[in-house]
Write a protein that holds these residues in place. Structure first.
Motif, PDB file in Angstrom:
ATOM      1  N   TRP A  38       0.832  -1.188   0.000  1.00 29.07           N
ATOM      2  CA  TRP A  38       0.000   0.000   0.000  1.00 29.07           C
ATOM      3  C   TRP A  38       0.878   1.254   0.000  1.00 29.07           C
ATOM      4  O   TRP A  38       0.658   2.201  -0.751  1.00 29.07           O
ATOM      5  CB  TRP A  38      -0.916  -0.020   1.235  1.00 29.07           C
ATOM      6  N   LEU A  39       1.928   1.244   0.815  1.00 30.49           N
ATOM      7  CA  LEU A  39       2.873   2.369   0.834  1.00 30.49           C
ATOM      8  C   LEU A  39       3.543   2.527  -0.527  1.00 30.49           C
ATOM      9  O   LEU A  39       3.674   3.632  -1.050  1.00 30.49           O
ATOM     10  CB  LEU A  39       3.952   2.131   1.895  1.00 30.49           C
ATOM     11  N   ALA A  40       3.976   1.403  -1.104  1.00 34.17           N
ATOM     12  CA  ALA A  40       4.700   1.456  -2.374  1.00 34.17           C
ATOM     13  C   ALA A  40       3.867   2.117  -3.458  1.00 34.17           C
ATOM     14  O   ALA A  40       4.377   2.842  -4.303  1.00 34.17           O
ATOM     15  CB  ALA A  40       5.091   0.038  -2.798  1.00 34.17           C
ATOM     16  N   ARG A  41       2.535   1.875  -3.407  1.00 30.72           N
ATOM     17  CA  ARG A  41       1.688   2.443  -4.453  1.00 30.72           C
ATOM     18  C   ARG A  41       1.326   3.903  -4.173  1.00 30.72           C
ATOM     19  O   ARG A  41       1.029   4.657  -5.078  1.00 30.72           O
ATOM     20  CB  ARG A  41       0.401   1.620  -4.580  1.00 30.72           C
ATOM     21  N   ASN A  42       1.302   4.296  -2.904  1.00 30.93           N
ATOM     22  CA  ASN A  42       0.723   5.594  -2.554  1.00 30.93           C
ATOM     23  C   ASN A  42       1.697   6.681  -2.119  1.00 30.93           C
ATOM     24  O   ASN A  42       1.348   7.845  -2.088  1.00 30.93           O
ATOM     25  CB  ASN A  42      -0.329   5.411  -1.458  1.00 30.93           C
ATOM     26  N   LEU A  43       2.933   6.295  -1.765  1.00 32.72           N
ATOM     27  CA  LEU A  43       3.867   7.309  -1.256  1.00 32.72           C
ATOM     28  C   LEU A  43       4.208   8.334  -2.313  1.00 32.72           C
ATOM     29  O   LEU A  43       4.236   9.526  -2.053  1.00 32.72           O
ATOM     30  CB  LEU A  43       5.148   6.633  -0.756  1.00 32.72           C
ATOM     31  N   THR A  44       4.494   7.856  -3.535  1.00 31.44           N
ATOM     32  CA  THR A  44       4.854   8.778  -4.604  1.00 31.44           C
ATOM     33  C   THR A  44       4.026   8.460  -5.835  1.00 31.44           C
ATOM     34  O   THR A  44       3.290   7.457  -5.853  1.00 31.44           O
ATOM     35  CB  THR A  44       6.339   8.609  -4.982  1.00 31.44           C
ATOM     36  N   GLY A  45       4.135   9.271  -6.845  1.00 31.85           N
ATOM     37  CA  GLY A  45       3.401   9.040  -8.073  1.00 31.85           C
ATOM     38  C   GLY A  45       3.805   7.742  -8.730  1.00 31.85           C
ATOM     39  O   GLY A  45       2.981   6.949  -9.154  1.00 31.85           O
ATOM     40  N   ALA A  46       5.128   7.470  -8.754  1.00 27.73           N
ATOM     41  CA  ALA A  46       5.609   6.227  -9.340  1.00 27.73           C
ATOM     42  C   ALA A  46       5.616   5.152  -8.259  1.00 27.73           C
ATOM     43  O   ALA A  46       5.619   5.460  -7.075  1.00 27.73           O
ATOM     44  CB  ALA A  46       7.017   6.413  -9.887  1.00 27.73           C
ATOM     45  N   GLU A  47       5.618   3.887  -8.692  1.00 31.97           N
ATOM     46  CA  GLU A  47       5.611   2.811  -7.713  1.00 31.97           C
ATOM     47  C   GLU A  47       7.027   2.572  -7.197  1.00 31.97           C
ATOM     48  O   GLU A  47       7.965   2.447  -7.981  1.00 31.97           O
ATOM     49  CB  GLU A  47       5.066   1.546  -8.363  1.00 31.97           C
ATOM     50  N   ILE A  48       7.191   2.487  -5.883  1.00 30.31           N
ATOM     51  CA  ILE A  48       8.513   2.243  -5.303  1.00 30.31           C
ATOM     52  C   ILE A  48       8.745   0.739  -5.228  1.00 30.31           C
ATOM     53  O   ILE A  48       7.873   0.019  -4.762  1.00 30.31           O
ATOM     54  CB  ILE A  48       8.602   2.836  -3.879  1.00 30.31           C
ATOM     55  N   PRO A  49       9.915   0.251  -5.692  1.00 30.09           N
ATOM     56  CA  PRO A  49      10.181  -1.189  -5.569  1.00 30.09           C
ATOM     57  C   PRO A  49      10.119  -1.623  -4.108  1.00 30.09           C
ATOM     58  O   PRO A  49      10.573  -0.927  -3.206  1.00 30.09           O
ATOM     59  CB  PRO A  49      11.593  -1.339  -6.122  1.00 30.09           C
ATOM     60  N   LEU A  50       9.560  -2.832  -3.889  1.00 28.08           N
ATOM     61  CA  LEU A  50       9.273  -3.277  -2.517  1.00 28.08           C
ATOM     62  C   LEU A  50      10.514  -3.445  -1.655  1.00 28.08           C
ATOM     63  O   LEU A  50      10.523  -3.110  -0.483  1.00 28.08           O
ATOM     64  CB  LEU A  50       8.517  -4.608  -2.565  1.00 28.08           C
ATOM     65  N   SER A  51      11.593  -3.991  -2.276  1.00 34.40           N
ATOM     66  CA  SER A  51      12.783  -4.258  -1.464  1.00 34.40           C
ATOM     67  C   SER A  51      13.359  -2.989  -0.861  1.00 34.40           C
ATOM     68  O   SER A  51      13.935  -3.003   0.217  1.00 34.40           O
ATOM     69  CB  SER A  51      13.860  -4.949  -2.300  1.00 34.40           C
ATOM     70  N   ILE A  52      13.181  -1.873  -1.579  1.00 35.37           N
ATOM     71  CA  ILE A  52      13.677  -0.607  -1.044  1.00 35.37           C
ATOM     72  C   ILE A  52      12.932  -0.260   0.234  1.00 35.37           C
ATOM     73  O   ILE A  52      13.523   0.071   1.260  1.00 35.37           O
ATOM     74  CB  ILE A  52      13.511   0.516  -2.090  1.00 35.37           C
ATOM     75  N   LEU A  53      11.583  -0.388   0.170  1.00 40.57           N
ATOM     76  CA  LEU A  53      10.778  -0.072   1.359  1.00 40.57           C
ATOM     77  C   LEU A  53      11.054  -1.035   2.495  1.00 40.57           C
ATOM     78  O   LEU A  53      11.247  -0.629   3.644  1.00 40.57           O
ATOM     79  CB  LEU A  53       9.296  -0.121   0.999  1.00 40.57           C
ATOM     80  N   THR A  54      11.077  -2.357   2.180  1.00 36.43           N
ATOM     81  CA  THR A  54      11.288  -3.321   3.267  1.00 36.43           C
ATOM     82  C   THR A  54      12.657  -3.112   3.895  1.00 36.43           C
ATOM     83  O   THR A  54      12.818  -3.251   5.103  1.00 36.43           O
ATOM     84  CB  THR A  54      11.164  -4.775   2.785  1.00 36.43           C
ATOM     85  N   GLY A  55      13.648  -2.735   3.090  1.00 29.02           N
ATOM     86  CA  GLY A  55      14.974  -2.474   3.640  1.00 29.02           C
ATOM     87  C   GLY A  55      14.994  -1.229   4.506  1.00 29.02           C
ATOM     88  O   GLY A  55      15.513  -1.224   5.614  1.00 29.02           O
ATOM     89  N   LEU A  56      14.356  -0.148   3.983  1.00 24.80           N
ATOM     90  CA  LEU A  56      14.331   1.116   4.731  1.00 24.80           C
ATOM     91  C   LEU A  56      13.608   0.956   6.065  1.00 24.80           C
ATOM     92  O   LEU A  56      14.013   1.499   7.080  1.00 24.80           O
ATOM     93  CB  LEU A  56      13.621   2.206   3.904  1.00 24.80           C
ATOM     94  N   VAL A  57      12.521   0.203   6.041  1.00 25.38           N
ATOM     95  CA  VAL A  57      11.745   0.017   7.272  1.00 25.38           C
ATOM     96  C   VAL A  57      12.312  -1.150   8.081  1.00 25.38           C
ATOM     97  O   VAL A  57      12.406  -1.091   9.305  1.00 25.38           O
ATOM     98  CB  VAL A  57      10.256  -0.226   6.945  1.00 25.38           C
ATOM     99  N   GLY A  58      12.709  -2.207   7.362  1.00 26.26           N
ATOM    100  CA  GLY A  58      13.123  -3.445   8.030  1.00 26.26           C
ATOM    101  C   GLY A  58      14.386  -3.295   8.846  1.00 26.26           C
ATOM    102  O   GLY A  58      14.456  -3.787   9.980  1.00 26.26           O
ATOM    103  N   ALA A  59      15.393  -2.595   8.304  1.00 29.51           N
ATOM    104  CA  ALA A  59      16.664  -2.499   9.023  1.00 29.51           C
ATOM    105  C   ALA A  59      16.506  -1.786  10.369  1.00 29.51           C
ATOM    106  O   ALA A  59      16.911  -2.331  11.395  1.00 29.51           O
ATOM    107  CB  ALA A  59      17.708  -1.820   8.147  1.00 29.51           C
ATOM    108  N   PRO A  60      15.871  -0.571  10.405  1.00 28.33           N
ATOM    109  CA  PRO A  60      15.661   0.055  11.717  1.00 28.33           C
ATOM    110  C   PRO A  60      14.760  -0.780  12.624  1.00 28.33           C
ATOM    111  O   PRO A  60      14.993  -0.871  13.831  1.00 28.33           O
ATOM    112  CB  PRO A  60      14.977   1.384  11.387  1.00 28.33           C
TER     113      PRO A  60
END
Lengths: 339, 286
Positions: A302-324
């Motif tokens: 849901w974040l990947a589709r809605n954060l920006t106009g373009a779709e963010i690749p999932l691994s980027i989000l899971t990494g950004l959120v997952g590591a912290p």
């Protein structure tokens, strides 16, 4: 029975949270649908209601977002269940489902299909086949040395993973940088955009079956987590039971990677979240991991589709959120992490 | 609980070992033609220097290793012909302390002893938990039931491991260095527990680095020394000479009237005796 009561509260809250994430994910996007109408559209499938929505809304919810959501939820559940299983039977909290080379194999398969200009369905299928083949190879090596310890298996996984990464490198090197290389890179970053009904229909039954088998083995997974020697002294057929667990967990990961590309972190950190809630016992750890994994992927998509106009690749989000998130998890259990 | 209700076996000895030989490499025998027999309710403590074959023997008895030749009979039946489940129902294994750093709750860990009695794919039910609670209560461990294993002290953990073996309801229990890593008080508590279990009818086999252990529990001692295996009642077998043979130190076994038993002593700890230094220091403690 306070422990039972606590477990019930945990499972009810997690289920409600998952339901909430699903409704949210079906409603919001570039074409927003009001929540109540999303619900009516879904309920209409079960019992006809007077239509208060237009065709476009129904089309977006049922044909565009629903398969994608179901696929995403299934991928999250699969990665989490296989991560929890791997961590238990290899007695190592740092293990993730790609331990035995399944992700490296799947990436190689997908890259091969992309270089050969096969369609999306073929990319997914070849990823599945190569992922499973890589793990098959990993399982052959200890047999060759006649050493069936889990350490040998893990080492074999490292070898096969390294080899597959080299093949993957060759494919990237020969790929046409304008289009093929770009597709390969996008694929390895993970997305639910390619989950369409046919591939979902082909894989979902198998994935659900593998989840069911792991759930049936939940007590045996507990006993296996004591180590091979002790499990054997408690009458467990270690080779067979461990093999079955690895087979199911690996098939789940391979299917997940094939549906959505490689998504990092979910398989590693979800079992840690679940363990904080339920403790070590696979009887509650496994279902809790499944629910949390599903919630995480639904929310991430849901974040990947809605954060920006373009779709963010999932691994980027899971990494950004997952590591912290992992750091916070480690803080929460720092007393327990020693040797 | 009376062990007779579980152990329906006949007059055959709990364990008999005939002509057992084992080699890790071809021709290089660790032990050869080993021979002994244990009746129900007897204790065997196995002594030997590091690497002499104590754990290997224990692993052969548990069917974890396969001997080169010889026969092991469990209640009269050839070990090789017993099914995996039945073996676990007849023989429990208490691992070394270091091996059990898990985070299960004590009650869940204890109930794992029921695994060989469960149907395939089943989880333990209320009756199984009842048994586990009963054995925890027997060992006065009930107050620990809801803690996790990693919150316990070494002595408590070792007792919980034994509670699990009891929950397994196997008439024969193997213990791998049960007193290792425990403080002086807990070492003796575990040995006392072993004596009382034997009195209840359990047959116990333990490895140990503590030559006084067989004297404390009574029963039999098996000694790996100078390539031989000696077996007999512990009070007869343990002498200054055997201590020297096992550990390469000058030892003496004295009958001490004040404590009403024999005790082992090391006369001259030799700093240069390499491998055996660990044993020397244990002896000094005693």
């Amino acid at each position: 029975m306070t422990a039972k009561k606590k477990n019930r509260i945990i499972f009810i809250s997690l289920s409600l949270l998952l339901l909430g994430c699903c409704i949210l994910s079906l409603s919001l996007g570039r074409y927003p649908v009001p929540f109540d109408q999303t619900l009516s559209i879904l309920l209409h499938k079960i019992r006809p209601l007077s239509a208060a929505w237009n065709e476009d809304m129904a089309n977006v919810v049922l044909n565009v977002r629903l398969p994608r959501l179901l696929g995403g939820v299934l991928v999250g559940a699969a990665l989490a269940a296989s991560g929890a299983t791997y961590q238990s039977i290899f007695r190592n909290p740092l293990v993730s489902p790609d331990l035995l080379g399944v992700s490296a194999g799947a990436c190689t398969g997908a890259a091969l299909a992309i270089v050969l200009h096969a369609g999306t369905f073929m990319v997914q299928m070849l990823a599945l086949v190569c992922g499973l083949a890589a793990v098959g190879l990993t399982n052959l090596i200890p047999r060759f040395f006649r050493n069936q310890s889990s350490l040998m298996l893990v080492l074999a996984g490292v070898v096969v993973g390294g080899f597959m990464n080299a093949l993957f490198g060759i494919l990237k090197y020969v790929a046409d940088p304008e289009q093929e290389l770009a597709s390969i890179v996008y694929w390895t970053m993970g997305s639910f955009a390619n989950i369409k009904q046919p591939i979902l229909q082909a894989l979902a039954p198998g994935m659900l079956a593998a989840l069911a088998v792991l759930f049936l083995l939940r007590w045996r997974i507990n006993v296996l987590s004591l180590g091979e020697r002790e499990a054997a002294s408690l009458g467990i057929n270690v080779g067979l039971t461990r093999g079955l667990c690895i087979l199911c967990a690996t098939a789940l990961t391979a299917c997940a990677v094939c549906l959505s590309g490689a998504i990092g972190w979910i398989g590693l950190i979800t079992p840690h979240f679940a363990r904080l809630l339920t403790g070590e016992d696979a009887r509650s750890l496994l279902p809790a991991s499944v629910l949390i994994g599903a919630i995480l992927t639904a929310a991430t998509d849901w974040l990947a589709r809605n954060l920006t106009g373009a779709e963010i690749p999932l691994s980027i989000l899971t990494g950004l959120v997952g590591a912290p998130a992992f750091i916070i998890l480690l803080l929460a259990q720092k007393r327990k992490i020693q040797e | 609980m009376n062990i007779d209700s579980i152990n329906d076996s006949t007059l055959s000895p709990a364990l008999s070992v005939e002509n057992l030989s084992f080699a890790y490499e071809k021709g290089n025998y660790l032990f050869k033609n080993l021979h002994f027999q244990l009746e129900k309710g007897q204790i065997l403590q196995i002594l030997g220097a590091n690497g002499a074959g104590k754990t290997t023997l224990l692993n052969c008895l548990a069917r974890q290793l396969h001997p080169k030749s010889g026969v092991i009979r469990l209640f009269g039946r050839d070990l090789r012909q017993i099914s995996r489940l039945e073996l676990a129902q007849k023989m429990a294994y208490v691992p070394q302390l270091s091996a059990s750093l898990c985070r299960f709750k004590v009650i869940d860990y204890t109930v794992m002893g029921r695994t060989p009695h469960l149907k395939a794919l089943a989880s333990p039910g209320e009756a199984d938990y009842g048994l586990a609670r009963r054995y925890l209560a027997d060992l006065r461990l009930s107050h620990l039931a809801e803690k996790t294993m990693d919150q316990l002290s070494g002595g408590e953990r070792q007792q919980v491991q034994i509670a699990r073996a009891l929950t397994q309801q196997s008439p024969l229990i193997l213990l791998d260095e049960p007193a290792n890593h425990l403080d002086y008080g807990n070492q003796h508590r575990i040995l006392g527990l072993m004596t009382s279990l034997a009195a209840q009818g359990y047959t116990l086999i333990a490895t140990t680095h503590m030559p006084d252990a067989p004297l404390l529990t009574g029963g039999f001692v098996g000694i790996f020394a100078g390539g031989q295996f000696l077996f007999g009642p512990s009070s007869e077998m343990l002498t200054g000479q055997t201590l020297e043979k096992i550990y390469g130190i000058q030892g003496k076994v004295l009958d001490i009237p004040e404590i009403g038993r024999k005790a082992c002593f090391c006369l001259q700890p030799q700093a240069n005796s390499g491998e055996n230094r660990k044993t020397v220091s244990i002896n000094n403690q005693l």
